[in-house]
Design a protein around this motif. Structure first.
Motif, short mmCIF file in Angstrom:
data_model
loop_
_atom_site.label_atom_id
_atom_site.label_comp_id
_atom_site.label_asym_id
_atom_site.label_seq_id
_atom_site.Cartn_x
_atom_site.Cartn_y
_atom_site.Cartn_z
N ALA A 79 0.84 -1.20 0.00
CA ALA A 79 0.00 0.00 0.00
C ALA A 79 0.87 1.24 0.00
O ALA A 79 1.92 1.25 0.65
N LYS A 80 0.45 2.26 -0.75
CA LYS A 80 1.26 3.50 -0.76
C LYS A 80 0.49 4.72 -0.30
O LYS A 80 1.08 5.73 0.05
N ALA A 81 -0.85 4.65 -0.29
CA ALA A 81 -1.62 5.80 0.19
C ALA A 81 -3.00 5.38 0.66
O ALA A 81 -3.58 4.41 0.15
N LEU A 82 -3.50 6.13 1.64
CA LEU A 82 -4.85 5.91 2.18
C LEU A 82 -5.64 7.19 1.92
O LEU A 82 -5.20 8.27 2.30
N ILE A 83 -6.81 7.04 1.29
CA ILE A 83 -7.60 8.23 0.98
C ILE A 83 -9.00 8.09 1.59
O ILE A 83 -9.82 7.31 1.11
N GLN A 92 -16.50 5.92 1.33
CA GLN A 92 -15.57 4.79 1.24
C GLN A 92 -14.15 5.25 1.54
O GLN A 92 -13.85 6.44 1.47
N ILE A 93 -13.33 4.28 1.82
CA ILE A 93 -11.92 4.57 2.06
C ILE A 93 -11.15 3.87 0.96
O ILE A 93 -11.41 2.69 0.67
N GLU A 94 -10.25 4.61 0.34
CA GLU A 94 -9.50 4.02 -0.76
C GLU A 94 -8.07 3.73 -0.31
O GLU A 94 -7.45 4.53 0.40
N ALA A 101 -2.88 -0.41 -8.75
CA ALA A 101 -4.29 -0.73 -8.46
C ALA A 101 -4.77 0.07 -7.26
O ALA A 101 -3.97 0.64 -6.51
N SER A 102 -6.08 0.10 -7.11
CA SER A 102 -6.62 0.78 -5.94
C SER A 102 -7.82 -0.02 -5.43
O SER A 102 -8.56 -0.62 -6.21
#
Ligand code: FAD
Length: 310
Positions: A79-83, A92-94, A101-102
């Motif tokens: 994982a590289k980012a939480l949005i 939603q949380i991405e 991919a996401s």
């Protein structure tokens, strides 16, 4: 989209996955290396009900247990980012992955663990699990009656030295700085122990050995002189680094990078929970991480039933 997306597949993530899946909700686990730190562990003797096992065997059992349920396991994914507030309804949380991919989910459990800081001197890597250790709770008893060094004079180093002094024959504590940085009460306790030597202003330059560790070389920084200590074990206690760089700016972290969680594993972002070594939970151990993962999954489920439309 998932109901619960778990990022990290160590003991915390595996336990969270089993607990979430048993609620019949859509559960996914994305992890770089399923098993986590356990994969690097030789023997495990303190997971209650399993007297003795090996790390890779334990890691395999974690994955087998999760695969018994309807869980989408995505391995080799970093994982590289939480949005937060993603998706059309902003509900939603991405999680963006390095692969490009996401993934989207109603709740996320972060269980990306931590890693011990290495000292990076000759011998450290070579003698890992052959005398070089990082966890006194795990490996202390292996050195019963023997001579060990603890490198690092902060709270964790001094706590480790006090703990080990009760098990091993002799402890040498080595600190780079001119003074110990641990709390005064710990320093007093350490200095009261008869089988402990303390060297400050000392830079470890090498861990020596043959098949196993047999000594350590340090430089007296005042004189520049190299000195050798004969011993059988070296505990490196210069910090545990949480794998949370990718969360900076989104989730509240302590100055050490630990994710701040409450008693239910809830982070500063609604719907985002965290568990295990990556968090502020004290004492980093497998059984604690697993219990913590279970707790975060139940916390996430509780959040879902309160916030999701029927
Ligand atoms: P971890 O086990 O660290 O798992 C983290 C997971 O997250 C991994 O799957 C990793 O690949 C993944 N990950 C990390 N970053 C990302 C990212 N950005 N995106 C996606 N995935 C990511 N404890 C004991 O109780 N007994 C012992 O005997 C013992 N011995 C140990 C020996 C060694 C050598 C070590 C290193 C540790 C030992 N421990 C022991 C400690 C124990 O392993 C940890 O406390 C435990 O593994 C923590 O579990 P965790 O799930 O929180 O994190």
């Amino acid at each position: 989209a998932f109901d619960v997306l778990i990022v990290g597949g160590g003991p915390a993530g595996a336990a969270a996955a089993v607990y979430a899946a048993r609620k019949g909700i859509r559960t996914g686990v994305a992890s770089e290396r399923f098993g986590g730190q356990v994969l690097d562990t030789l023997g495990i003797e303190n997971f209650i009900s399993i007297k003795e096992t090996e790390g890779p065997k334990f890691a395999h059992a974690l994955e087998e247990h999760v695969r018994d349920y309807d869980v989408d396991i995505m391995n080799l994914q970093r994982a590289k980012a939480l949005i937060p507030n993603a998706g059309p309804g902003k509900d939603q949380i991405e999680v963006q992955l390095e692969s490009g991919a996401s993934l989207k989910s109603k709740t996320v459990i972060i269980s990306t663990g931590a890693r011990w800081r290495n000292i990076n001197v000759p011998g450290e890597h070579e003698f890992k699990n052959k005398g070089v250790a990082y966890c006194p709770h795990c490996d202390g008893p292996l050195f019963k009656g023997k001579r060990v060094a603890v490198i690092g004079g902060g709270n964790s180093g001094v706590e480790a030295a006090i703990d080990l002094a009760g098990i091993v024959g002799h402890v040498t504590l080595i600190e780079f700085d001119t003074q110990l940085r641990a709390d005064a009460v710990l320093q007093r306790k350490l200095r009261s122990l008869k089988n402990v030597d303390i060297f400050t202003n000392a830079q470890t330059t090498e861990i020596t050995g043959d098949q196993k560790v047999n000594g350590l070389v340090y430089k007296d920084r005042a004189t520049g002189e190299l000195k050798k200590v004969e011993l059988e074990g070296v505990f490196i206690q210069i910090g545990l680094v949480p794998n949370t760089d990718w969360l900076k700016g989104t989730v509240e972290l302590t100055k050490h990078g630990e994710i701040v969680v409450d008693a239910r594993g809830q982070t500063s972002v609604p719907g985002v929970f965290a568990a295990g070594d990556a968090t502020t939970v004290p004492f980093k151990q497998i059984i604690i991480a697993a219990g913590d993962g279970a707790k975060a999954a139940l916390g996430a489920f509780d959040h879902l039933i309160r916030t999701s439309a029927p």
